[in-house]
Every structure is written in C-alpha cells, then in structure tokens.
Design a protein around this motif. Sequence first.
Motif, PDB file in Angstrom:
ATOM      1  N   TYR A   1       0.890  -1.187  -0.073  1.00 14.84           N
ATOM      2  CA  TYR A   1      -0.087  -0.023  -0.124  1.00 14.84           C
ATOM      3  C   TYR A   1       0.815   1.225  -0.101  1.00 14.84           C
ATOM      4  N   ASP A   2       0.390   2.161  -0.672  1.00 15.34           N
ATOM      5  CA  ASP A   2       0.867   3.667  -0.528  1.00 15.34           C
ATOM      6  C   ASP A   2       0.126   4.317   0.598  1.00 15.34           C
ATOM      7  N   MET A   3       1.133   4.820   1.556  1.00 16.56           N
ATOM      8  CA  MET A   3       0.493   5.163   2.974  1.00 16.56           C
ATOM      9  C   MET A   3       0.630   6.765   2.844  1.00 16.56           C
ATOM     10  N   GLY A   4      -0.539   7.349   3.453  1.00 17.95           N
ATOM     11  CA  GLY A   4      -0.420   8.780   3.527  1.00 17.95           C
ATOM     12  C   GLY A   4      -0.914   9.422   4.809  1.00 17.95           C
ATOM     13  N   TRP A   5      -0.923  10.479   5.122  1.00 17.62           N
ATOM     14  CA  TRP A   5      -1.397  11.374   5.957  1.00 17.62           C
ATOM     15  C   TRP A   5      -1.958  12.520   5.484  1.00 17.62           C
ATOM     16  N   TYR A   6      -3.353  12.729   5.758  1.00 21.07           N
ATOM     17  CA  TYR A   6      -4.039  13.810   5.515  1.00 21.07           C
ATOM     18  C   TYR A   6      -4.444  14.871   6.674  1.00 21.07           C
ATOM     19  N   ARG A   7      -4.739  15.823   6.627  1.00 18.39           N
ATOM     20  CA  ARG A   7      -5.208  16.904   7.539  1.00 18.39           C
ATOM     21  C   ARG A   7      -6.529  17.558   7.205  1.00 18.39           C
ATOM     22  N   GLN A   8      -7.428  17.963   8.061  1.00 27.63           N
ATOM     23  CA  GLN A   8      -8.491  18.832   7.889  1.00 27.63           C
ATOM     24  C   GLN A   8      -8.691  19.712   8.905  1.00 27.63           C
ATOM     25  N   ALA A   9      -8.410  21.046   8.801  1.00 32.41           N
ATOM     26  CA  ALA A   9      -8.614  22.259   9.478  1.00 32.41           C
ATOM     27  C   ALA A   9      -9.944  22.686   9.800  1.00 32.41           C
ATOM     28  N   PRO A  10     -10.433  23.253  10.607  1.00 34.00           N
ATOM     29  CA  PRO A  10     -11.904  23.486  10.928  1.00 34.00           C
ATOM     30  C   PRO A  10     -12.214  24.643   9.690  1.00 34.00           C
ATOM     31  N   GLY A  11     -13.195  24.184   9.057  1.00 29.18           N
ATOM     32  CA  GLY A  11     -13.728  25.104   7.875  1.00 29.18           C
ATOM     33  C   GLY A  11     -12.995  25.063   6.615  1.00 29.18           C
ATOM     34  N   LYS A  12     -11.916  23.930   6.758  1.00 29.43           N
ATOM     35  CA  LYS A  12     -11.245  23.772   5.490  1.00 29.43           C
ATOM     36  C   LYS A  12     -11.616  22.392   4.733  1.00 29.43           C
ATOM     37  N   GLN A  13     -11.189  22.257   3.562  1.00 28.97           N
ATOM     38  CA  GLN A  13     -11.163  21.064   3.051  1.00 28.97           C
ATOM     39  C   GLN A  13     -10.029  19.996   3.399  1.00 28.97           C
ATOM     40  N   ARG A  14     -10.184  18.684   3.256  1.00 26.56           N
ATOM     41  CA  ARG A  14      -8.978  17.818   3.859  1.00 26.56           C
ATOM     42  C   ARG A  14      -7.811  17.950   2.656  1.00 26.56           C
ATOM     43  N   GLU A  15      -6.585  18.014   3.215  1.00 28.67           N
ATOM     44  CA  GLU A  15      -5.375  18.059   2.134  1.00 28.67           C
ATOM     45  C   GLU A  15      -4.387  17.051   2.715  1.00 28.67           C
ATOM     46  N   LEU A  16      -3.612  16.910   1.519  1.00 29.05           N
ATOM     47  CA  LEU A  16      -2.511  15.978   1.711  1.00 29.05           C
ATOM     48  C   LEU A  16      -1.355  16.581   2.646  1.00 29.05           C
ATOM     49  N   VAL A  17      -0.836  15.810   3.554  1.00 30.56           N
ATOM     50  CA  VAL A  17       0.340  16.303   4.306  1.00 30.56           C
ATOM     51  C   VAL A  17       1.411  15.602   3.704  1.00 30.56           C
ATOM     52  N   ALA A  18       1.551  14.440   3.814  1.00 27.94           N
ATOM     53  CA  ALA A  18       2.547  13.456   3.053  1.00 27.94           C
ATOM     54  C   ALA A  18       2.304  12.209   2.761  1.00 27.94           C
ATOM     55  N   VAL A  19       2.942  11.707   1.888  1.00 31.20           N
ATOM     56  CA  VAL A  19       2.667  10.296   1.299  1.00 31.20           C
ATOM     57  C   VAL A  19       3.947   9.532   1.265  1.00 31.20           C
ATOM     58  N   ILE A  20       4.009   8.250   1.479  1.00 28.53           N
ATOM     59  CA  ILE A  20       4.994   7.092   1.294  1.00 28.53           C
ATOM     60  C   ILE A  20       4.669   6.280   0.472  1.00 28.53           C
ATOM     61  N   ALA A  21       5.141   6.043  -0.652  1.00 23.84           N
ATOM     62  CA  ALA A  21       4.686   4.909  -1.564  1.00 23.84           C
ATOM     63  C   ALA A  21       5.235   3.536  -1.159  1.00 23.84           C
ATOM     64  N   SER A  22       4.833   2.615  -1.587  1.00 18.52           N
ATOM     65  CA  SER A  22       5.190   1.123  -1.351  1.00 18.52           C
ATOM     66  C   SER A  22       6.650   1.140  -1.678  1.00 18.52           C
ATOM     67  N   SER A  23       7.265   1.679  -2.759  1.00 16.43           N
ATOM     68  CA  SER A  23       8.433   1.980  -3.009  1.00 16.43           C
ATOM     69  C   SER A  23       9.498   2.578  -1.970  1.00 16.43           C
ATOM     70  N   GLY A  24       8.881   3.478  -1.260  1.00 20.53           N
ATOM     71  CA  GLY A  24       9.575   4.354  -0.381  1.00 20.53           C
ATOM     72  C   GLY A  24       9.638   5.638  -0.774  1.00 20.53           C
ATOM     73  N   ASN A  25       9.272   5.984  -1.891  1.00 21.59           N
ATOM     74  CA  ASN A  25       9.401   7.238  -2.531  1.00 21.59           C
ATOM     75  C   ASN A  25       8.307   8.178  -1.382  1.00 21.59           C
ATOM     76  N   THR A  26       8.707   9.436  -1.202  1.00 17.91           N
ATOM     77  CA  THR A  26       8.019  10.244  -0.503  1.00 17.91           C
ATOM     78  C   THR A  26       7.583  11.626  -1.222  1.00 17.91           C
ATOM     79  N   ASN A  27       6.512  12.171  -0.692  1.00 18.57           N
ATOM     80  CA  ASN A  27       5.973  13.316  -1.292  1.00 18.57           C
ATOM     81  C   ASN A  27       5.184  14.341  -0.208  1.00 18.57           C
ATOM     82  N   TYR A  28       5.470  15.470  -0.096  1.00 17.65           N
ATOM     83  CA  TYR A  28       5.146  16.285   0.869  1.00 17.65           C
ATOM     84  C   TYR A  28       4.423  17.662   0.239  1.00 17.65           C
TER      85      TYR A  28
END
Length: 117
Positions: A34-61
């Motif tokens: 699985y590609d694993m990620g963290w997202y966040r949602q602040a009050p009154g805002k849409q959920r947004e990507l924080v960081a992802v780490i792929a099954s390959s180990g590649n990361t994106n922030y």
Amino acid sequence: VQLQASGGGLVQAGGSLRLTCAAPRTIFSVFSAYDMGWYRQAPGKQRELVAVIASSGNTNYADSVKGRFTITRNNSRKTVSPQMNSLKSDDTAVYYCNAKQGLETNWGQGTLVTVSS
C-alpha cells in the motif's frame, strides 16, 4: 485494511509531535504493497494531503510541511509515522491516515493535533 491512528495532542508552537498509523490486522506483505499517507483537515477547510510514502519508499510532501515533517514506514511493524517538527498554529487540524492500492482507499479515524501559539 483497518487503520488505527494515534499520537495527536496539544503542543506549543515550535514543538514536535509524532503520529502513528498502525494496521494490526493486516499481514506485513499486504501492508507493504500500500501507498500510505497522512492528510489533515482544519476547521472550515477541505482535507488536504500532508505527506505520502509509497510502497517503493518514495515520499511526497505538501509544500507547507517540507523541511519540517518526515514520513517513514515500518512494514514489519505495519506502521507509518510522520515526525512533525517546528510545528506552527497553521498545523492545527485533525490528521487522518490513508492507505491506497489501485482503486482501493482506506481511511483511519482522525487524531487531533492542536498547536498553541
């Protein structure tokens, strides 16, 4: 895959926090695909990507956390964790863990992070 998030809390600006997402009921060979990620949602805002780490180990922030957050995964323990440093009040949000593979998407329950200024 069932995901369990933990580690949220109250921290002062400039402080650090480490979240953990675990998949205790998933065997590690499945978790590692699985590609694993963290997202966040602040009050009154849409959920947004924080960081992802792929099954390959590649990361994106998200640009807003680059240089401050580091995401890692431990496939044998079936966990993924963002280490969050130099926290700002803008980082206050409910943080959600996510697991993706193909068209399948799984979400964990949120964990609240509150950064006080």
